[in-house]
Design a protein around this motif. Structure first.
Motif, PDB file in Angstrom:
ATOM      1  N   ASN A 230       0.731  -1.381   0.024  1.00  0.00           N
ATOM      2  CA  ASN A 230       0.070   0.020   0.047  1.00  0.00           C
ATOM      3  C   ASN A 230       0.830   1.132  -0.032  1.00  0.00           C
ATOM      4  OD1 ASN A 230      -2.417  -1.623   0.130  1.00  0.00           O
ATOM      5  ND2 ASN A 230      -2.273  -1.586   2.376  1.00  0.00           N
ATOM      6  N   GLY A 231       2.017   0.986   0.394  1.00  0.00           N
ATOM      7  CA  GLY A 231       3.026   2.467   0.307  1.00  0.00           C
ATOM      8  C   GLY A 231       2.772   3.111   1.335  1.00  0.00           C
ATOM      9  N   ARG A 232       3.822   3.068   2.356  1.00  0.00           N
ATOM     10  CA  ARG A 232       3.509   3.441   3.740  1.00  0.00           C
ATOM     11  C   ARG A 232       4.986   3.871   4.132  1.00  0.00           C
ATOM     12  NH1 ARG A 232      -0.881   3.807   2.305  1.00  0.00           N
ATOM     13  NH2 ARG A 232      -2.961   2.865   3.246  1.00  0.00           N
ATOM     14  N   VAL A 233       4.952   4.545   5.243  1.00  0.00           N
ATOM     15  CA  VAL A 233       6.516   4.747   5.917  1.00  0.00           C
ATOM     16  C   VAL A 233       6.674   3.736   6.956  1.00  0.00           C
ATOM     17  CG1 VAL A 233       7.528   6.319   7.688  1.00  0.00           C
ATOM     18  CG2 VAL A 233       6.253   7.475   5.921  1.00  0.00           C
ATOM     19  N   PHE A 234       7.943   3.055   6.899  1.00  0.00           N
ATOM     20  CA  PHE A 234       8.209   1.940   7.574  1.00  0.00           C
ATOM     21  C   PHE A 234       8.826   2.310   8.824  1.00  0.00           C
ATOM     22  CE2 PHE A 234      11.541  -1.028   8.968  1.00  0.00           C
ATOM     23  CZ  PHE A 234      11.079  -2.207   8.931  1.00  0.00           C
ATOM     24  N   THR A 235       8.318   1.627   9.899  1.00  0.00           N
ATOM     25  CA  THR A 235       8.912   2.001  11.195  1.00  0.00           C
ATOM     26  C   THR A 235       9.011   0.639  12.041  1.00  0.00           C
ATOM     27  OG1 THR A 235       6.869   2.348  12.343  1.00  0.00           O
ATOM     28  CG2 THR A 235       8.010   4.473  11.460  1.00  0.00           C
ATOM     29  N   SER A 236       9.958   0.572  12.976  1.00  0.00           N
ATOM     30  CA  SER A 236      10.061  -0.435  13.897  1.00  0.00           C
ATOM     31  C   SER A 236      10.667  -0.046  15.263  1.00  0.00           C
ATOM     32  CB  SER A 236      10.778  -1.793  13.131  1.00  0.00           C
ATOM     33  OG  SER A 236      10.963  -2.593  14.175  1.00  0.00           O
ATOM     34  N   TYR A 237      10.320  -0.516  16.077  1.00  0.00           N
ATOM     35  CA  TYR A 237      10.912  -0.298  17.641  1.00  0.00           C
ATOM     36  C   TYR A 237      10.927  -1.410  18.450  1.00  0.00           C
ATOM     37  CZ  TYR A 237       5.941   0.260  19.119  1.00  0.00           C
ATOM     38  OH  TYR A 237       4.774  -0.061  18.967  1.00  0.00           O
ATOM     39  N   ASN A 238      11.960  -1.557  19.614  1.00  0.00           N
ATOM     40  CA  ASN A 238      12.172  -2.631  20.217  1.00  0.00           C
ATOM     41  C   ASN A 238      11.207  -2.520  21.514  1.00  0.00           C
ATOM     42  OD1 ASN A 238      14.378  -0.803  21.015  1.00  0.00           O
ATOM     43  ND2 ASN A 238      14.543  -2.135  22.562  1.00  0.00           N
ATOM     44  N   ILE A 239      10.317  -3.304  21.784  1.00  0.00           N
ATOM     45  CA  ILE A 239       9.327  -3.266  22.556  1.00  0.00           C
ATOM     46  C   ILE A 239       9.908  -3.052  24.053  1.00  0.00           C
ATOM     47  CG2 ILE A 239       7.741  -4.339  21.454  1.00  0.00           C
ATOM     48  CD1 ILE A 239       7.854  -6.965  22.815  1.00  0.00           C
ATOM     49  N   GLU A 240       9.149  -2.931  25.092  1.00  0.00           N
ATOM     50  CA  GLU A 240       9.816  -2.731  26.667  1.00  0.00           C
ATOM     51  C   GLU A 240      10.180  -4.304  26.944  1.00  0.00           C
ATOM     52  OE1 GLU A 240       7.748   0.215  29.323  1.00  0.00           O
ATOM     53  OE2 GLU A 240       5.943  -0.394  28.034  1.00  0.00           O
ATOM     54  N   TYR A 241      11.275  -4.052  27.477  1.00  0.00           N
ATOM     55  CA  TYR A 241      12.004  -5.270  28.312  1.00  0.00           C
ATOM     56  C   TYR A 241      11.214  -5.707  29.451  1.00  0.00           C
ATOM     57  CZ  TYR A 241      16.050  -3.658  25.507  1.00  0.00           C
ATOM     58  OH  TYR A 241      16.870  -2.997  24.521  1.00  0.00           O
ATOM     59  N   GLY A 242      11.045  -6.799  29.451  1.00  0.00           N
ATOM     60  CA  GLY A 242      10.128  -7.750  30.535  1.00  0.00           C
ATOM     61  C   GLY A 242       8.874  -7.399  30.381  1.00  0.00           C
ATOM     62  N   SER A 243       8.371  -6.808  29.541  1.00  0.00           N
ATOM     63  CA  SER A 243       6.811  -6.524  29.406  1.00  0.00           C
ATOM     64  C   SER A 243       5.996  -8.138  29.273  1.00  0.00           C
ATOM     65  CB  SER A 243       6.443  -5.694  28.107  1.00  0.00           C
ATOM     66  OG  SER A 243       6.789  -6.227  27.133  1.00  0.00           O
ATOM     67  N   ASP A 244       5.004  -8.203  29.290  1.00  0.00           N
ATOM     68  CA  ASP A 244       3.991  -9.443  28.922  1.00  0.00           C
ATOM     69  C   ASP A 244       4.401  -9.804  27.578  1.00  0.00           C
ATOM     70  OD1 ASP A 244       3.117  -9.446  31.504  1.00  0.00           O
ATOM     71  OD2 ASP A 244       1.259  -8.690  30.943  1.00  0.00           O
ATOM     72  N   ASP A 245       4.351  -8.883  26.467  1.00  0.00           N
ATOM     73  CA  ASP A 245       4.756  -9.319  25.106  1.00  0.00           C
ATOM     74  C   ASP A 245       6.013  -9.756  25.002  1.00  0.00           C
ATOM     75  OD1 ASP A 245       2.157  -8.514  24.595  1.00  0.00           O
ATOM     76  OD2 ASP A 245       2.517  -6.666  23.598  1.00  0.00           O
ATOM     77  N   ASP A 246       6.919  -8.803  25.451  1.00  0.00           N
ATOM     78  CA  ASP A 246       8.453  -9.638  25.505  1.00  0.00           C
ATOM     79  C   ASP A 246       8.567 -10.814  26.177  1.00  0.00           C
ATOM     80  OD1 ASP A 246      11.174  -8.691  25.033  1.00  0.00           O
ATOM     81  OD2 ASP A 246      11.575  -8.729  27.133  1.00  0.00           O
ATOM     82  N   ILE A 247       8.186 -11.129  27.115  1.00  0.00           N
ATOM     83  CA  ILE A 247       8.283 -12.529  27.803  1.00  0.00           C
ATOM     84  C   ILE A 247       7.389 -13.737  26.711  1.00  0.00           C
ATOM     85  CG2 ILE A 247       7.602 -14.097  29.730  1.00  0.00           C
ATOM     86  CD1 ILE A 247       7.836 -11.675  31.538  1.00  0.00           C
ATOM     87  N   LYS A 248       6.220 -13.384  26.377  1.00  0.00           N
ATOM     88  CA  LYS A 248       5.499 -14.327  25.333  1.00  0.00           C
ATOM     89  C   LYS A 248       6.442 -14.602  24.016  1.00  0.00           C
ATOM     90  CE  LYS A 248       0.801 -13.314  27.011  1.00  0.00           C
ATOM     91  NZ  LYS A 248      -0.389 -12.560  26.433  1.00  0.00           N
ATOM     92  N   LEU A 249       6.827 -13.580  23.578  1.00  0.00           N
ATOM     93  CA  LEU A 249       7.706 -13.674  22.283  1.00  0.00           C
ATOM     94  C   LEU A 249       8.989 -14.418  22.677  1.00  0.00           C
ATOM     95  CD1 LEU A 249       7.412 -10.023  20.657  1.00  0.00           C
ATOM     96  CD2 LEU A 249       6.730 -12.244  19.628  1.00  0.00           C
ATOM     97  N   CYS A 250       9.471 -14.046  23.671  1.00  0.00           N
ATOM     98  CA  CYS A 250      10.990 -14.737  23.878  1.00  0.00           C
ATOM     99  C   CYS A 250      10.637 -16.265  24.167  1.00  0.00           C
ATOM    100  CB  CYS A 250      11.558 -14.306  25.351  1.00  0.00           C
ATOM    101  SG  CYS A 250      12.279 -12.900  25.241  1.00  0.00           S
ATOM    102  N   ASP A 251       9.401 -16.676  24.676  1.00  0.00           N
ATOM    103  CA  ASP A 251       9.167 -18.205  24.849  1.00  0.00           C
ATOM    104  C   ASP A 251       8.749 -18.922  23.544  1.00  0.00           C
ATOM    105  OD1 ASP A 251       8.509 -20.368  26.456  1.00  0.00           O
ATOM    106  OD2 ASP A 251       6.360 -20.043  25.779  1.00  0.00           O
ATOM    107  N   ILE A 252       8.055 -18.041  22.568  1.00  0.00           N
ATOM    108  CA  ILE A 252       7.481 -18.669  21.325  1.00  0.00           C
ATOM    109  C   ILE A 252       8.693 -18.731  20.443  1.00  0.00           C
ATOM    110  CG2 ILE A 252       6.565 -16.561  20.268  1.00  0.00           C
ATOM    111  CD1 ILE A 252       4.458 -18.274  18.889  1.00  0.00           C
ATOM    112  N   ASN A 253       9.655 -17.747  20.581  1.00  0.00           N
ATOM    113  CA  ASN A 253      10.731 -17.529  19.789  1.00  0.00           C
ATOM    114  C   ASN A 253      11.877 -18.626  19.784  1.00  0.00           C
ATOM    115  OD1 ASN A 253      12.361 -16.047  17.447  1.00  0.00           O
ATOM    116  ND2 ASN A 253      13.877 -15.622  19.182  1.00  0.00           N
ATOM    117  N   LYS A 254      11.985 -19.105  21.147  1.00  0.00           N
ATOM    118  CA  LYS A 254      12.795 -20.068  21.543  1.00  0.00           C
ATOM    119  C   LYS A 254      12.372 -21.400  21.003  1.00  0.00           C
ATOM    120  CE  LYS A 254      15.285 -21.474  25.502  1.00  0.00           C
ATOM    121  NZ  LYS A 254      15.172 -23.059  25.666  1.00  0.00           N
ATOM    122  N   LYS A 255      11.199 -21.693  21.202  1.00  0.00           N
ATOM    123  CA  LYS A 255      10.457 -22.839  20.377  1.00  0.00           C
ATOM    124  C   LYS A 255      10.788 -23.108  19.235  1.00  0.00           C
ATOM    125  CE  LYS A 255       6.956 -23.319  24.075  1.00  0.00           C
ATOM    126  NZ  LYS A 255       5.363 -23.414  24.239  1.00  0.00           N
TER     127      LYS A 255
END
Length: 399
Positions: A230-255
């Motif tokens: 669709n043509g958009r400005v691209f952005t990304s940022y690292n999420i807060e360390y130790g947040s619920d999302d951070d913990i969940k992502l670390c778990d699934i990514n390890k698997k």
């Protein structure tokens, strides 16, 4: 050629991996580069490369058998000790060469898990990792059954492309069958997947001797599919360390990384979080993420994925460096002028600016997550006003 030096053959059909090549030379290795003839004028770091060899290419595609023959001929006079693919599109090439020359490293079977979207989904399903529903475009009865189990739109995905390249939204059965008719004998190279609305994240990791030594989790401002199509400005940022999302992502990514069998290297994996808070695995790759994400990750952690990848490939006693825990974000887009002027972006958090024709981009970092979010909100509308241009998605990924 010096008989005392170990030799690494780096394969890259795109212009990238300069820091990897530089680090290999710093490690005292003889460095050979196999790349596309169309990149003969690219600014490769030639002081770090002992010899460059070129393969004829059509849209970055090489004749694999010709490549095997060419490297086998080279091996008559070169003792090749390592082979590394610097880009996602070269993973199979490197695997084929390792298998043929019997050089240690990822072979064909494991490489499939990190390149073939169907193979990685089948393996993830075996590991009971949450993934969107999917079906291989092969047996028509299975496809019809699948269509009854999902809502539209669905996503038609090429198995061997990277990122959002080649993905097509399908809004009904008639459109699907018309599209498959056009694909003809190429149909089996695709899969159809349930579309899950949500926010897309990426996990970037370092793996050594099957151990996950480093992971940083980040979130795209907009899903890459939207940016690409669709043509958009691209952005990304690292999420807060130790947040619920951070913990969940670390778990699934390890698997994912361990389950798919990556012994050592780097991995860039993507996940989607639906509106109920569930994370689904989308895809993974045994490479450094594109779109200058490596620079963003270094701004947040002081870890340069390219350099660390080279170190762990060449050293049996690799140790992860000291990791910082800052926050960083990247913002970039195509630009409507050849040399965009970013001199009016002067905040002290700016630590990197993109130098590339018809592109505008910068990276910010801070110890304060809220400050990063504030600056992103300030910069995105400015980028649309100052620089933004759109262009139809090309046949290659962001780089």
């Amino acid at each position: 050629m010096s008989e005392n030096l170990n030799t690494i053959l780096c394969i890259s059909s795109y212009e990238k991996g300069f820091e990897f090549l530089n680090q290999c030379k710093k490690e005292g290795w003889r460095v050979l580069l196999l790349t596309s003839l169309s990149l003969q004028e690219a600014p490769w770091p030639k002081s770090s490369i002992d010899e460059i060899f070129y393969m004829p290419d059509i849209d970055k595609s090489w004749n694999i058998e010709h490549m095997i023959n060419a490297v086998s001929y080279l091996a008559r006079t070169e003792q090749i000790d390592r082979i590394v693919a610097l880009d996602d599109f070269d993973v199979e090439k490197a695997a084929r060469l390792r298998e043929h020359l019997r050089i240690p490293g990822m072979g064909d079977t494991t490489a499939r898990y990190f390149r073939d979207k169907l193979a990685m989904r089948v393996r993830a399903e075996e590991l009971e990792i949450l993934i969107p529903k999917f079906v291989h475009i092969l047996n028509y009865e299975k496809i019809k059954t699948f269509l009854k189990s999902v809502n539209y739109p669905t996503l038609l995905k090429p198995r061997m492309q990277a990122g959002a390249v080649g993905i097509k939204k399908i809004n009904g059965a008639e459109q699907l069958w018309q599209t498959l008719e056009l694909l003809g004998d190429e149909q089996s190279n695709y899969l159809l997947e349930e579309f899950i609305p949500g926010e897309v994240y990426h996990s970037d990791s370092i793996i050594f001797d099957r151990n996950l030594l480093f992971t940083i989790n980040s979130k795209y401002g907009l899903p890459p599919l939207d940016v690409a199509h669709n043509g958009r400005v691209f952005t990304s940022y690292n999420i807060e360390y130790g947040s619920d999302d951070d913990i969940k992502l670390c778990d699934i990514n390890k698997k994912v990384v361990e389950g798919l069998g990556l012994v050592q290297g780097v991995a860039h994996s993507e996940y989607i979080k639906d509106y109920e808070g569930n994370f689904y695995f989308l895809e993974t790759s045994a490479r450094v993420g594109g779109a200058n994400l490596a620079e963003m990750i270094e701004a947040a952690s002081s870890v340069n994925l390219w350099r660390e990848w080279a170190k762990l490939e060449l050293n049996s006693d690799y140790k992860i460096p000291i990791i910082e825990r800052k926050y960083a974000a990247i913002i970039q887009s195509l630009a409507k002028v050849e040399n965009p002027d970013l001199s009016y972006y002067v905040d002290s958090e700016i630590c990197w600016k993109l130098e590339k024709k018809n592109h505008a981009g910068l990276i910010i970092n801070s110890n304060n997550f809220s400050r990063i979010q504030y600056l992103l909100k300030e910069y995105i509308p400015r980028f649309y006003n100052d620089f933004f241009a759109s262009h139809p998605i090309s046949s290659k990924p962001l780089s």
